[in-house]
Write a protein that holds these residues in place. Structure first.
Motif, PDB file in Angstrom:
ATOM      1  N   LYS A  55       0.748  -1.261   0.103  1.00 26.11           N
ATOM      2  CA  LYS A  55      -0.047   0.057  -0.078  1.00 26.11           C
ATOM      3  C   LYS A  55       0.777   1.427  -0.035  1.00 26.11           C
ATOM      4  O   LYS A  55       0.502   2.343   0.640  1.00 26.11           O
ATOM      5  CB  LYS A  55      -1.022   0.152   1.124  1.00 26.11           C
ATOM      6  N   ALA A  56       2.219   1.243  -0.626  1.00 28.94           N
ATOM      7  CA  ALA A  56       2.910   2.439  -0.938  1.00 28.94           C
ATOM      8  C   ALA A  56       2.597   3.302  -1.842  1.00 28.94           C
ATOM      9  O   ALA A  56       3.304   4.358  -2.208  1.00 28.94           O
ATOM     10  CB  ALA A  56       4.352   1.747  -0.797  1.00 28.94           C
ATOM     11  N   VAL A  57       1.538   2.756  -2.720  1.00 32.15           N
ATOM     12  CA  VAL A  57       1.381   3.583  -4.151  1.00 32.15           C
ATOM     13  C   VAL A  57      -0.066   4.449  -3.699  1.00 32.15           C
ATOM     14  O   VAL A  57      -1.158   3.943  -3.447  1.00 32.15           O
ATOM     15  CB  VAL A  57       0.844   2.717  -5.215  1.00 32.15           C
ATOM     16  N   LYS A  58       0.257   5.752  -3.861  1.00 32.42           N
ATOM     17  CA  LYS A  58      -0.803   6.686  -3.401  1.00 32.42           C
ATOM     18  C   LYS A  58      -1.898   6.873  -4.295  1.00 32.42           C
ATOM     19  O   LYS A  58      -1.499   6.271  -5.726  1.00 32.42           O
ATOM     20  CB  LYS A  58      -0.383   7.923  -3.190  1.00 32.42           C
ATOM     21  N   GLU A  59      -3.187   7.198  -4.116  1.00 38.16           N
ATOM     22  CA  GLU A  59      -4.377   7.078  -5.009  1.00 38.16           C
ATOM     23  C   GLU A  59      -3.590   7.953  -6.548  1.00 38.16           C
ATOM     24  O   GLU A  59      -4.422   7.400  -7.521  1.00 38.16           O
ATOM     25  CB  GLU A  59      -5.333   7.791  -4.376  1.00 38.16           C
ATOM     26  N   ASP A  60      -3.308   9.035  -6.108  1.00 44.97           N
ATOM     27  CA  ASP A  60      -2.808   9.796  -7.440  1.00 44.97           C
ATOM     28  C   ASP A  60      -1.932   8.948  -8.327  1.00 44.97           C
ATOM     29  O   ASP A  60      -2.084   8.920  -9.651  1.00 44.97           O
ATOM     30  CB  ASP A  60      -2.295  11.059  -7.210  1.00 44.97           C
ATOM     31  N   GLN A  61      -1.074   8.179  -7.571  1.00 43.63           N
ATOM     32  CA  GLN A  61      -0.234   7.442  -8.375  1.00 43.63           C
ATOM     33  C   GLN A  61      -0.782   6.171  -9.065  1.00 43.63           C
ATOM     34  O   GLN A  61      -0.477   5.813 -10.225  1.00 43.63           O
ATOM     35  CB  GLN A  61       1.081   6.879  -7.499  1.00 43.63           C
ATOM     36  N   ALA A  62      -1.653   5.502  -8.400  1.00 41.87           N
ATOM     37  CA  ALA A  62      -2.388   4.433  -8.931  1.00 41.87           C
ATOM     38  C   ALA A  62      -3.226   5.034 -10.142  1.00 41.87           C
ATOM     39  O   ALA A  62      -3.209   4.064 -11.032  1.00 41.87           O
ATOM     40  CB  ALA A  62      -3.258   4.000  -7.748  1.00 41.87           C
ATOM     41  N   ALA A  63      -3.775   6.106  -9.973  1.00 39.91           N
ATOM     42  CA  ALA A  63      -4.656   6.409 -11.215  1.00 39.91           C
ATOM     43  C   ALA A  63      -3.718   6.821 -12.328  1.00 39.91           C
ATOM     44  O   ALA A  63      -4.173   6.402 -13.584  1.00 39.91           O
ATOM     45  CB  ALA A  63      -5.396   7.982 -10.695  1.00 39.91           C
ATOM     46  N   TYR A 102      15.185   5.078  -6.816  1.00 39.04           N
ATOM     47  CA  TYR A 102      15.000   4.849  -5.218  1.00 39.04           C
ATOM     48  C   TYR A 102      13.609   4.990  -4.759  1.00 39.04           C
ATOM     49  O   TYR A 102      12.957   5.938  -5.261  1.00 39.04           O
ATOM     50  CB  TYR A 102      15.744   5.653  -4.418  1.00 39.04           C
ATOM     51  N   ARG A 103      13.189   3.978  -4.247  1.00 36.52           N
ATOM     52  CA  ARG A 103      11.431   4.060  -3.700  1.00 36.52           C
ATOM     53  C   ARG A 103      11.598   3.748  -2.446  1.00 36.52           C
ATOM     54  O   ARG A 103      12.426   2.869  -1.775  1.00 36.52           O
ATOM     55  CB  ARG A 103      10.841   3.157  -4.609  1.00 36.52           C
ATOM     56  N   TYR A 104      10.430   4.125  -1.719  1.00 33.39           N
ATOM     57  CA  TYR A 104      10.436   3.810  -0.155  1.00 33.39           C
ATOM     58  C   TYR A 104       8.917   3.167   0.118  1.00 33.39           C
ATOM     59  O   TYR A 104       8.126   3.531  -0.358  1.00 33.39           O
ATOM     60  CB  TYR A 104      10.408   5.168   0.471  1.00 33.39           C
ATOM     61  N   PHE A 105       9.206   2.284   1.044  1.00 31.20           N
ATOM     62  CA  PHE A 105       7.822   1.250   1.480  1.00 31.20           C
ATOM     63  C   PHE A 105       7.949   1.127   3.016  1.00 31.20           C
ATOM     64  O   PHE A 105       9.105   0.812   3.436  1.00 31.20           O
ATOM     65  CB  PHE A 105       7.568   0.303   0.731  1.00 31.20           C
ATOM     66  N   ARG A 110       8.922  -2.557   9.693  1.00 29.97           N
ATOM     67  CA  ARG A 110      10.299  -1.975   9.021  1.00 29.97           C
ATOM     68  C   ARG A 110       9.787  -1.056   7.965  1.00 29.97           C
ATOM     69  O   ARG A 110       8.772  -1.253   7.393  1.00 29.97           O
ATOM     70  CB  ARG A 110      11.073  -2.863   8.668  1.00 29.97           C
ATOM     71  N   ALA A 111      10.743  -0.047   7.829  1.00 32.39           N
ATOM     72  CA  ALA A 111      10.823   0.768   6.727  1.00 32.39           C
ATOM     73  C   ALA A 111      11.664   0.244   5.710  1.00 32.39           C
ATOM     74  O   ALA A 111      12.927  -0.292   6.051  1.00 32.39           O
ATOM     75  CB  ALA A 111      11.004   2.130   7.141  1.00 32.39           C
ATOM     76  N   PHE A 112      11.703   0.473   4.767  1.00 33.69           N
ATOM     77  CA  PHE A 112      12.602   0.192   3.368  1.00 33.69           C
ATOM     78  C   PHE A 112      12.938   1.230   2.398  1.00 33.69           C
ATOM     79  O   PHE A 112      12.202   2.181   2.172  1.00 33.69           O
ATOM     80  CB  PHE A 112      12.081  -1.080   2.769  1.00 33.69           C
ATOM     81  N   ILE A 113      14.377   1.051   2.193  1.00 30.38           N
ATOM     82  CA  ILE A 113      14.537   2.126   0.859  1.00 30.38           C
ATOM     83  C   ILE A 113      15.291   1.057   0.048  1.00 30.38           C
ATOM     84  O   ILE A 113      15.959   0.390  -0.052  1.00 30.38           O
ATOM     85  CB  ILE A 113      15.763   3.010   1.128  1.00 30.38           C
ATOM     86  N   VAL A 114      14.614   1.164  -1.178  1.00 27.42           N
ATOM     87  CA  VAL A 114      14.816   0.004  -2.320  1.00 27.42           C
ATOM     88  C   VAL A 114      15.571   0.474  -3.390  1.00 27.42           C
ATOM     89  O   VAL A 114      14.977   1.840  -3.880  1.00 27.42           O
ATOM     90  CB  VAL A 114      13.751  -0.848  -2.722  1.00 27.42           C
TER      91      VAL A 114
END
Length: 496
Positions: A55-63, A102-105, A110-114
């Protein structure tokens, strides 16, 4: 132990006793990870699926994703997850990854930086950049194509960059009919290769990034034979690299002198910790002082640790300039003019033997000559003698400096053990490398490095060096100042 047991062995979640439901304990330190492997193995799709299912993709990103995926949906009717990572126009047109994204979720634990890195050989330099800060590597393999040369190259570079935790993601397992034997074969093959790199911490996971099986949610319905963790469960249990493996390090970036009554030395702490009253040494001069104050933008600190940007005030006037390093008196880095290193050549012209480059490490820039020693053959995992290093080659080299250099081994400190080489003619970055040790320590005593090392309290060292004993031989002696207590320990060890 059978190959099957080895391939699926993993630390499973501890069962909680009956009663209250267990509450997840969140790790405050984010885990930095990199996805790597050959082209078209599904790296961008895997991260896109991670972002989607956590659920790291926000609504505007999903649209936007739904809109951009028009006409590119898969058989499941899902959007093209790779578009969440591939932001460059060229990436979207060609369906490949070029730059590092780089993305964050995060999860409840835990938090991750990928970092999503490119698989093409010509973009190896970008992959090395992503690996330089990662704690763990997720190495993807297409279950149909198997382990390729680029797979081995990425694993080798990740290892050289200090990564010791690997997840072997055997992706697209659904396209083999969830073939257990194929998964176990690839897991065994990679473990054998990883042993040649000195890597033992490997978790092999069969998965379908497209369908999300064994990524965030388990794929036991399709793969009842796999009893190991999902990718997210593995990431939640991974460890971060410690920056406390060496003593205090502060590469000086700037000398602050706002007025005659204040002189401070600014930089970001690159290792260890420091507090007022600690004794430190300024390198390469060897001057000793005590820390009187630690200042930040808006307050005076009682201590500073790795990652803190601080201004250090010393208790006496010493000559400190940009590029110098302030270090703990009892745990000092290596100094000298000859070092051994491993590097990755990043430009088409490769590394020319004997050519003088600029070497940049932190805020320090020095002239250096390169002597290639050997090159890694990725097909055989052997180091072969090499007179020069072409583009994308992984090589071992001797570094010969014009003046005193300061380093830690990269295994002990990524910041003070890493460097880049710059071509003085073009200003291009031609290589990225890591220090493996001082030349005399790695290859024995060399005629150009027959030096005596003294570890003594500052006052005693100055008296001895001024005596007739070392008259005319000052250039052959390297002095490391230490405390009286540490000197007594060294003498006690010699008496044993």
């Amino acid at each position: 132990m059978t190959v099957s047991a080895i391939a699926t062995a993993a630390v499973l979640p501890v069962e909680e006793p009956a009663g209250e439901p267990a509450r997840a304990v969140r790790d405050s330190r984010p885990l930095r990870l990199i996805t790597c492997g050959s082209v078209d193995d599904g790296k961008s799709t895997l991260i896109g699926r991670l972002l989607w299912d956590t659920k790291a993709v926000k609504e505007d990103q999903a649209a936007t994703l739904e809109r951009d995926s028009s006409g590119r949906q898969n058989d499941l009717g899902l959007p093209d997850f790779a578009l969440l990572l591939d932001g460059l126009q060229a990436e979207r047109e060609q369906g490949i990854t070029i730059d590092v994204a780089y993305r964050y979720f995060s999860t409840d634990r835990r938090a991750f930086i990928v970092a999503d890195t490119p698989g093409h050989e010509q973009y190896t330099r970008n992959m090395a950049t992503g690996a330089s800060t990662a704690d763990l590597a997720v190495l993807l393999v297409d279950a149909r194509a198997g382990i390729l040369e680029q797979t081995r190259r990425h694993a080798t570079i990740a290892t050289l960059m200090g990564i010791r935790q690997f997840v072997l993601a055997v992706n697209k397992i659904d396209l083999t009919g969830y073939d257990r034997a194929r998964f176990e074969e690839l897991a065994h093959e990679f473990r054998e290769f990883a042993l040649t790199l000195g890597v033992k911490q490997i978790t092999a996971i069969p998965m379908s990034a497209l369908k999300g099986e064994n990524v965030v949610y388990d794929g036991s319905t399709a793969m009842p034979w796999y009893e190991g963790p999902t990718l997210v469960e593995t990431l939640e249990k991974a460890t971060t690299r410690s920056s406390q493996t060496v003593g205090f390090r502060l590469p000086v970036q700037r000398v602050s002198r706002p007025g005659e009554s204040f002189r401070g030395y600014q930089g970001t702490v690159a290792g260890g910790s420091v507090k007022p009253g600690d004794s430190v040494v300024v390198l390469p001069s060897g001057m000793v002082a005590n820390v009187s104050k630690i200042v930040t933008f808006d307050l005076v600190r009682n201590a500073a640790v790795a990652g803190d940007a601080v201004t250090l005030v010393l208790d006496r006037q010493v000559d400190v300039a940009r590029g110098d390093m302030i270090v703990a008196i009892d745990s000092q880095p290596m100094t000298g003019r000859g070092f051994d290193a491993q590097l990755v050549a990043l430009q088409p012209e490769g590394i020319e033997p004997g050519k003088r480059y600029w070497l940049k490490s932190g805020s320090r820039r020095q002239r250096v000559s390169i002597e290639p020693v050997s090159q890694l053959d990725l097909a055989t995992s052997k180091w072969n003698a090499a007179a020069r290093l072409p583009m994308n080659a992984i090589g071992k080299v001797h570094l010969v400096f014009d003046e005193q250099a300061i380093f830690d081994a990269y295994e002990q400190n990524r910041t003070t053990g890493a460097f880049i080489l710059i071509d003085p003619d073009t200003n291009n970055t031609v290589a990225g490398g890591m220090i493996t040790g001082r030349r005399a320590e790695i290859g024995g005593i060399h005629k150009d490095d027959q030096r005596v090392l003294l570890s003594l309290p500052a006052e005693l060292a100055e008296k001895i060096m001024a005596s007739e004993l070392f008259s005319g031989r000052r250039q052959d002696v390297e002095v490391r100042h230490t405390s009286a207590g540490r000197a007594a320990e060294l003498l006690a060890e010699l008496d044993e």
